[in-house]
Design a protein around this motif. Structure first.
Motif, PDB file in Angstrom:
ATOM      1  N   GLY A 287       0.811  -1.213   0.000  1.00 61.57           N
ATOM      2  CA  GLY A 287       0.000   0.000   0.000  1.00 61.57           C
ATOM      3  C   GLY A 287       0.842   1.258   0.000  1.00 61.57           C
ATOM      4  O   GLY A 287       0.466   2.268  -0.599  1.00 61.57           O
ATOM      5  N   ARG A 295      -0.764   6.288  -5.801  1.00 61.26           N
ATOM      6  CA  ARG A 295      -2.167   5.898  -5.918  1.00 61.26           C
ATOM      7  C   ARG A 295      -2.997   6.785  -4.993  1.00 61.26           C
ATOM      8  O   ARG A 295      -2.545   7.167  -3.913  1.00 61.26           O
ATOM      9  N   THR A 297      -5.289   5.599  -3.393  1.00 60.34           N
ATOM     10  CA  THR A 297      -5.523   4.688  -2.267  1.00 60.34           C
ATOM     11  C   THR A 297      -4.238   4.262  -1.570  1.00 60.34           C
ATOM     12  O   THR A 297      -4.265   3.363  -0.718  1.00 60.34           O
ATOM     13  N   SER A 298      -3.106   4.854  -1.926  1.00 60.04           N
ATOM     14  CA  SER A 298      -1.844   4.494  -1.268  1.00 60.04           C
ATOM     15  C   SER A 298      -1.955   4.656   0.251  1.00 60.04           C
ATOM     16  O   SER A 298      -2.608   5.576   0.747  1.00 60.04           O
ATOM     17  N   SER A 457      -5.125  -0.303  -0.552  1.00 57.49           N
ATOM     18  CA  SER A 457      -4.901  -0.188  -1.991  1.00 57.49           C
ATOM     19  C   SER A 457      -5.314  -1.466  -2.706  1.00 57.49           C
ATOM     20  O   SER A 457      -5.170  -2.564  -2.171  1.00 57.49           O
TER      21      SER A 457
END
Length: 509
Positions: A287, A295, A297-298, A457
């Protein structure tokens, strides 16, 4: 490398970035030079749209919508099915192009194309499930129901970090719903957009799809502003920074249009005292460093119970020492470059602010130099011990910087996780059922995505994707996200020989 990829998709080293889905217009805007962060080599030069190009594309799209909306939805779905098959045939080439132009690992490049294939499969099924509701009327001899109709033009503004997948989330659903699409890709990754446009054009031509259903308009901020302010565009779907999203949302809202916003994230994993630490390590490291931390969503923050803090951070430090950083086309490497020098500067500035605000580093950062790192875009993933209240921790930096902090009670951990402006993805690692359910309750995570025993992620396309607060509130991909691309219509049919009024109102003549 670049020449082979361009040849595979019929892309010239210098070409127009404006297409109506059938014709490539002579673009009148500025040149956009796509430079790979992998080796600092030019991939291609793409001429962007000027205002006349944009208006011409809008006109073609408006005409196409008049026909496309009347195609039966399952027929539109079959076109999307064929796009999925074409993507399967080009997965290896397109995945390599994604990796080379954006800088993510080759496995992630392939994964992004697979995500496009998956959303095609989802959209095909959806084309036979655009359901409305049937309701009982209070008036005798009446029937009520609702149905969904396409909106018209869907403008898609995508970001560099997922240069093709997020476009596909929007376009495939919009197409089966009966909309036409105009795509403005990131000016940092225009060549992947050209490749996708070529693939779709081939499928559309084989099926006599009207010109204007799939349009491409490359450009910078000004092009996005044209879309946001254009009353001819009922829906603007924009992915990017919160700053950009606020601008788009304000412009679209001022004309009472619709916007679908997927913006920044500041995602946390809560590591419970009851967590499986080995499993947690995998989710946390991927992640934090996957896509070099670029990202939405990191994983940005690890909120770790004080009783396992030392043991887990020791595991983290050991895992980071094993990361291989380098050319993302080499499948042995875990981490590729940041997208450009501006991203590197943001990374370095954030590290400086962490130190200024009192943080300390468990794993030091820095820019890599020497053979293989000539582009200047390769950086070291780092880990900083901080407090959640630091100003810099409240801010999203698109880079592999992971913040770690301690908590004592789960209520405290959830409050820390929620105490940031963003609300995209979240996770808790725990084998305690009560903790898991508390985290997922209304008093738990305030994010659009809340996971248990997986990281922040790597969302699947079957669920609706999106977040709350400064993440924008939009939902894309699975579940009933298709409703964002349609307008709801309530219908009442009177099949009696009388005209009674609702609510028992009398109106006799």
């Amino acid at each position: 490398m670049a020449d082979d990829i361009l040849k595979a998709f019929g892309i010239s080293a210098r070409q127009s970035g404006v297409s109506t889905g059938k014709h490539w217009l002579e673009a009148g805007g500025e040149d956009i030079v796509s430079v790979s962060p992998v080796d600092n080599k030019t991939i291609a030069t793409v001429r962007s749209a000027d205002r006349s190009n944009y208006d011409a594309v809008i006109a073609v799209a408006q005409e196409a919508f008049k026909e496309w909306r009347q195609w039966p939805a399952p027929r539109r779905g079959d076109i999307v099915r064929q796009i999925g098959e074409a993507l399967r045939a080009h997965k290896e080439q397109l995945g390599r192009l994604v990796s080379y132009e954006m800088g993510k690992s080759l496995q992630e490049g392939y994964g992004e194309v697979q995500e496009m294939i998956d959303i095609c499969d989802f959209a095909v099924g959806l084309s036979r499930q655009l359901y409305g509701l049937s309701m009982h009327s209070e008036r005798p001899g009446h029937r009520m129901y609702e149905q969904w109709h396409p909106l018209g033009i869907t403008a898609i503004i995508s970001a560099f970090n997922f240069p093709v997948a997020v476009w596909s989330w929007n376009s495939m659903l919009a197409w089966v719903c009966g909309n036409v699409c105009i795509w403005k890709p990131s000016e940092k990754t225009p060549v992947t957009a050209l490749a996708c446009q070529r693939i779709v054009e081939t499928v559309f031509a084989a099926n006599n799809v009207p010109e204007g259903v799939c349009c491409l308009v490359t450009g910078g901020r000004e092009t996005g502003e044209w879309m946001a302010n254009d009353h001819r565009v009922p829906l603007v779907s924009a992915t990017g920074s919160t700053r950009m999203g606020k601008s788009v949302g304000a412009a679209v809202g001022a004309r009472l249009g619709r916007s679908l916003l997927e913006l920044g994230g500041n995602n946390a994993i809560i590591v419970s005292k009851d967590a499986d630490l080995d499993m947690t390590l995998i989710g946390a490291v991927f992640g934090a460093v996957g896509t070099a931390g670029q990202r939405c969503t990191s994983t940005r923050r690890l909120i770790i119970h004080e009783s396992v803090y030392d043991a887990f951070t020791a595991k983290l430090v050991k895992a980071y020492a094993q990361l291989r950083i380098g050319n993302p086309l080499d499948e042995k490497n875990h981490v590729g470059p940041l997208i450009d020098k501006d991203a590197v500067n943001a990374y370095l500035n954030t590290i400086a602010q962490v130190k200024e605000q009192g943080g300390s580093f468990l794993v030091e950062g820095g820019v890599l130099e020497g053979a293989g790192y000539e582009s200047g875009c390769y950086v070291k993933p780092c880990i900083a011990a901080v407090e959640n209240t630091y100003a810099i921790v409240q801010h999203e930096t698109f880079a592999p910087i992971l913040y770690v902090m301690k908590y004592q009670t789960l209520t405290e951990a959830i409050a820390m996780q929620n105490d940031v402006p963003q609300g995209l993805s979240s996770a808790i690692m725990t084998l305690n059922l009560r903790e898991a359910e508390q985290f997922l309750s209304a008093a738990g995570s305030d994010c659009g995505i809340a996971n248990v025993n997986i990281g922040t992620s790597g969302a699947e396309i079957g669920g609706a994707f999106g977040g709350e607060k400064e993440t924008g509130g939009g939902r894309e991909s699975g579940s009933d996200s298709w409703k964002a691309y349609m307008r709801r219509q309530t219908n009442t049919i009177n099949y009696s020989d009388k005209l009674p009024l609702a609510q028992g109102i009398k109106f006799d003549l």
